[in-house]
Write a protein that holds these residues in place. Structure first.
Motif, PDB file in Angstrom:
ATOM      1  N   PHE A  85       2.734 -11.232 -12.689  1.00  0.00           N
ATOM      2  CA  PHE A  85       1.574 -12.374 -11.192  1.00  0.00           C
ATOM      3  C   PHE A  85       1.817 -11.137 -10.650  1.00  0.00           C
ATOM      4  O   PHE A  85       1.558 -11.754  -9.633  1.00  0.00           O
ATOM      5  N   SER A  86       3.605 -11.124 -10.005  1.00  0.00           N
ATOM      6  CA  SER A  86       3.679 -11.256  -8.677  1.00  0.00           C
ATOM      7  C   SER A  86       3.552  -9.555  -8.436  1.00  0.00           C
ATOM      8  O   SER A  86       3.807  -9.281  -6.797  1.00  0.00           O
ATOM      9  N   LEU A  87       3.666  -8.489  -9.385  1.00  0.00           N
ATOM     10  CA  LEU A  87       3.621  -7.137  -9.234  1.00  0.00           C
ATOM     11  C   LEU A  87       2.170  -6.602  -8.903  1.00  0.00           C
ATOM     12  O   LEU A  87       2.258  -5.753  -7.484  1.00  0.00           O
ATOM     13  N   PRO A  88       1.289  -7.396  -8.215  1.00  0.00           N
ATOM     14  CA  PRO A  88      -0.245  -6.767  -8.015  1.00  0.00           C
ATOM     15  C   PRO A  88       0.186  -7.160  -5.824  1.00  0.00           C
ATOM     16  O   PRO A  88      -0.087  -6.137  -5.469  1.00  0.00           O
ATOM     17  N   THR A  89       0.802  -8.112  -6.225  1.00  0.00           N
ATOM     18  CA  THR A  89       1.023  -8.362  -4.288  1.00  0.00           C
ATOM     19  C   THR A  89       2.374  -7.145  -4.165  1.00  0.00           C
ATOM     20  O   THR A  89       2.089  -6.916  -2.825  1.00  0.00           O
ATOM     21  N   VAL A  90       3.013  -6.862  -4.347  1.00  0.00           N
ATOM     22  CA  VAL A  90       4.292  -6.472  -4.456  1.00  0.00           C
ATOM     23  C   VAL A  90       3.989  -5.209  -4.228  1.00  0.00           C
ATOM     24  O   VAL A  90       4.329  -4.704  -2.886  1.00  0.00           O
ATOM     25  N   ILE A  91       3.157  -4.709  -5.517  1.00  0.00           N
ATOM     26  CA  ILE A  91       3.286  -3.024  -5.200  1.00  0.00           C
ATOM     27  C   ILE A  91       1.727  -2.467  -3.841  1.00  0.00           C
ATOM     28  O   ILE A  91       1.898  -1.376  -4.118  1.00  0.00           O
ATOM     29  N   LYS A  92       1.279  -3.544  -3.305  1.00  0.00           N
ATOM     30  CA  LYS A  92       0.571  -3.467  -1.891  1.00  0.00           C
ATOM     31  C   LYS A  92       1.486  -3.160  -1.598  1.00  0.00           C
ATOM     32  O   LYS A  92       1.251  -3.001   0.315  1.00  0.00           O
ATOM     33  N   LYS A  93       2.946  -3.659  -0.853  1.00  0.00           N
ATOM     34  CA  LYS A  93       3.321  -2.775   0.133  1.00  0.00           C
ATOM     35  C   LYS A  93       3.867  -1.469   0.714  1.00  0.00           C
ATOM     36  O   LYS A  93       4.839  -1.665   1.292  1.00  0.00           O
ATOM     37  N   TYR A 103      -5.442  -5.314 -13.478  1.00  0.00           N
ATOM     38  CA  TYR A 103      -5.059  -4.135 -12.734  1.00  0.00           C
ATOM     39  C   TYR A 103      -6.323  -3.838 -12.009  1.00  0.00           C
ATOM     40  O   TYR A 103      -6.066  -2.242 -11.396  1.00  0.00           O
ATOM     41  N   SER A 104      -6.525  -4.246 -11.587  1.00  0.00           N
ATOM     42  CA  SER A 104      -7.245  -3.713  -9.943  1.00  0.00           C
ATOM     43  C   SER A 104      -6.397  -3.289  -8.832  1.00  0.00           C
ATOM     44  O   SER A 104      -7.207  -2.353  -8.178  1.00  0.00           O
ATOM     45  N   PHE A 105      -5.986  -3.670  -8.772  1.00  0.00           N
ATOM     46  CA  PHE A 105      -4.902  -3.441  -7.583  1.00  0.00           C
ATOM     47  C   PHE A 105      -4.584  -2.143  -7.995  1.00  0.00           C
ATOM     48  O   PHE A 105      -4.085  -1.433  -6.856  1.00  0.00           O
ATOM     49  N   LEU A 106      -4.330  -1.249  -9.065  1.00  0.00           N
ATOM     50  CA  LEU A 106      -4.400   0.080  -9.283  1.00  0.00           C
ATOM     51  C   LEU A 106      -5.410   1.083  -8.397  1.00  0.00           C
ATOM     52  O   LEU A 106      -5.094   2.088  -8.696  1.00  0.00           O
ATOM     53  N   LEU A 107      -6.293   0.430  -8.278  1.00  0.00           N
ATOM     54  CA  LEU A 107      -7.471   1.060  -7.792  1.00  0.00           C
ATOM     55  C   LEU A 107      -7.213   2.296  -6.293  1.00  0.00           C
ATOM     56  O   LEU A 107      -7.650   2.830  -6.065  1.00  0.00           O
ATOM     57  N   SER A 108      -6.194   1.491  -5.790  1.00  0.00           N
ATOM     58  CA  SER A 108      -5.601   1.570  -4.604  1.00  0.00           C
ATOM     59  C   SER A 108      -4.207   2.470  -4.090  1.00  0.00           C
ATOM     60  O   SER A 108      -3.729   2.831  -3.144  1.00  0.00           O
TER      61      SER A 108
END
Length: 462
Positions: free
Chosen positions: A345-353, A383-388
């Motif tokens: 749950f925390s990975l999508p938010t953290v990876i954007k940093k 896995y939408s956070f992977l798009l960017s």
């Protein structure tokens, strides 16, 4: 004799390394040339009980000529309190023989007793590598006034405790670091800061590598282990409220411990690689309410120059809880994440940093939700956070080829548009399984036309 004397110095040194200290001393009378060669003893090593030959070992050490030099000295033993004088005589003799590597692992056989190192150890002018353990106590009152380790570059501490004055102004740990002007590497294993009495600062202008490993992941005052709760009362006086890292030359940090209430000073301007495994309490879980009690932001901000970052699930959750205050890490190019089969749950938010992330390494298995007809856990939102995400290299270090895992790989390969290489460490026991895993992965659609897939197989679990 003539045939041996005609050998090169290096070979004669090697022959001499098999001799005991006493034999090497006797050999020096056989040849004038050997007097200069055998007086340099590569290694003296004792590992065992004091009842088995230690007296002979010490006699051999004390029989060394005044001009002899010992390069490496290793003593590992369990002793009774009455044997300390014998040990100390041996150590004093060695540290005055030009020793370069000193390794001491000495335990007292009787509970409630700790071995106190002789002062000579802390005034050795030649030692460059020192390994101390286990259970040593180093008190500022027992350190010599002229403590100095001018050649020390590497210091390894195993279950060593340091004590200082009640007002915090004097601390044996601080003194030891300040009197080691060439120190480059410090390793502290089986750590329990709260058992110390110290000034709460790790300070060195020359230190380049620092490793801190927690002893046990439980609170010392809750354990039922008598050995952990006894020792003298001084070990329980420190509240473990604050820690400072004043290490401007540090390039590598491995830090596994509980988080104190605050980091007062963090000077990590040269840090390149950090391995973090940090927990708030013995439960090993970060909760939102902890943000009011623990403040790791000084440490997080101090990591701004890091290029390689390795995080456990607890460290990832720490970044997540303090996400709003956490800065962007522009220099981080590689991240290794060990989520230990926990929810992502925390990975999508953290990876954007990490906007310039190039290499993503996942140590444990890919995460998926168990259940009929469920292939992707809702925590990662398809896995939408992977798009960017600009990742070019993806490494999966544990892969079994399950249908759920294949579905996760489909999202990685189908959404990471900059991906150039995927390395998979897969477990397979037969040729058929290997072929199936390879075929399944190669059939997946890829967002990047440059993406290549490499698979390495292992039969055993890891």
């Amino acid at each position: 004799m003539d045939r041996i004397s005609n050998l090169p110095d290096e070979i004669i040194h090697h022959i001499g390394s098999f001799l005991s200290a006493k034999e090497a001393a006797f050999a020096t009378v056989l040849s004038k040339r050997w007097r200069t060669l055998f007086n340099i003893i590569p290694k003296l090593d004792f590992n065992g009980s004091l009842k088995r030959g230690f007296k002979d070992f010490v006699d051999g050490v004390l029989a060394l000529p005044v001009s002899s030099r010992v390069r490496t000295f290793s003593l590992k033993c369990i002793h009774a309190p009455q044997d300390e004088d014998l040990i100390n005589r041996c150590l004093r003799h060695v540290v005055n023989r030009g020793v370069l590597v000193l390794e001491l692992h000495i335990r007292v056989a009787r509970k409630g007793h700790s071995y106190l190192l002789p002062c000579d150890v802390f005034t050795c002018k030649t030692v460059s590598t020192m390994k101390l353990g286990s259970g040593f106590v180093i008190d500022h009152l027992l350190l010599p006034a002229d403590v100095s380790l001018p050649s020390l570059k590497s210091l390894f501490l195993d279950s060593v405790r340091f004590f200082g004055s009640d007002d915090g102004r004097c601390c044996s740990f601080t003194t030891l670091l300040s009197q080691s002007p060439l120190l480059e590497e410090l390793v502290m294993e089986d750590m329990e800061w709260e058992r110390w009495k110290w000034c709460s600062t790790v300070s060195s202008t020359t230190l380049q590598r620092l490793t801190i490993q927690r002893r046990e992941w439980e609170s010392f005052d809750e354990t039922d282990d008598e050995e952990n709760i006894r020792l003298d009362s001084r070990c329980l006086t420190h509240d473990f409220d604050y820690i400072s890292f004043d290490t401007p030359a540090l390039t590598y940090l491995e830090y596994s411990d509980y988080v104190p209430k605050e980091y007062l000073i963090v000077n990590l301007g040269s840090l390149v690689e950090a391995n973090l495994n940090l927990c708030v309490d013995e439960h090993g879980v970060w909760q939102n309410q902890h943000a009011n009690t623990f403040n790791p932001m000084t440490l997080i901000n101090g990591l701004k120059n890091v290029e390689i970052l390795n995080l456990t699930i607890e460290a990832v959750e720490m970044f997540y809880v303090f996400n709003e205050s956490t800065p962007m890490f522009e220099k981080v190019s590689q991240i290794t994440i060990d989520l230990s089969n926990s929810c992502w749950f925390s990975l999508p938010t953290v990876i954007k940093k990490f906007p310039n992330l190039k290499t993503l390494i996942i140590e444990d298995s890919l995460h998926y939700r168990f259940g009929e007809g469920v292939l992707v856990c809702e925590c990662v939102s398809e896995y939408s956070f992977l798009l960017s995400c600009p990742v070019e290299v993806l490494k999966i270090n544990k892969y079994n080829g399950y249908v759920n895992e294949l579905e996760q790989m489909k999202h990685f390969l189908g959404k990471l548009s900059c991906l150039e290489l995927v390395e998979v460490r897969a477990q397979a026991t037969s040729s058929e399984e290997k072929l199936q895993i390879m075929a399944d992965l190669l059939m997946l659609p890829r967002a990047s036309s440059k993406c290549k897939i490499q698979v390495k197989f292992f039969q055993n679990s890891y």
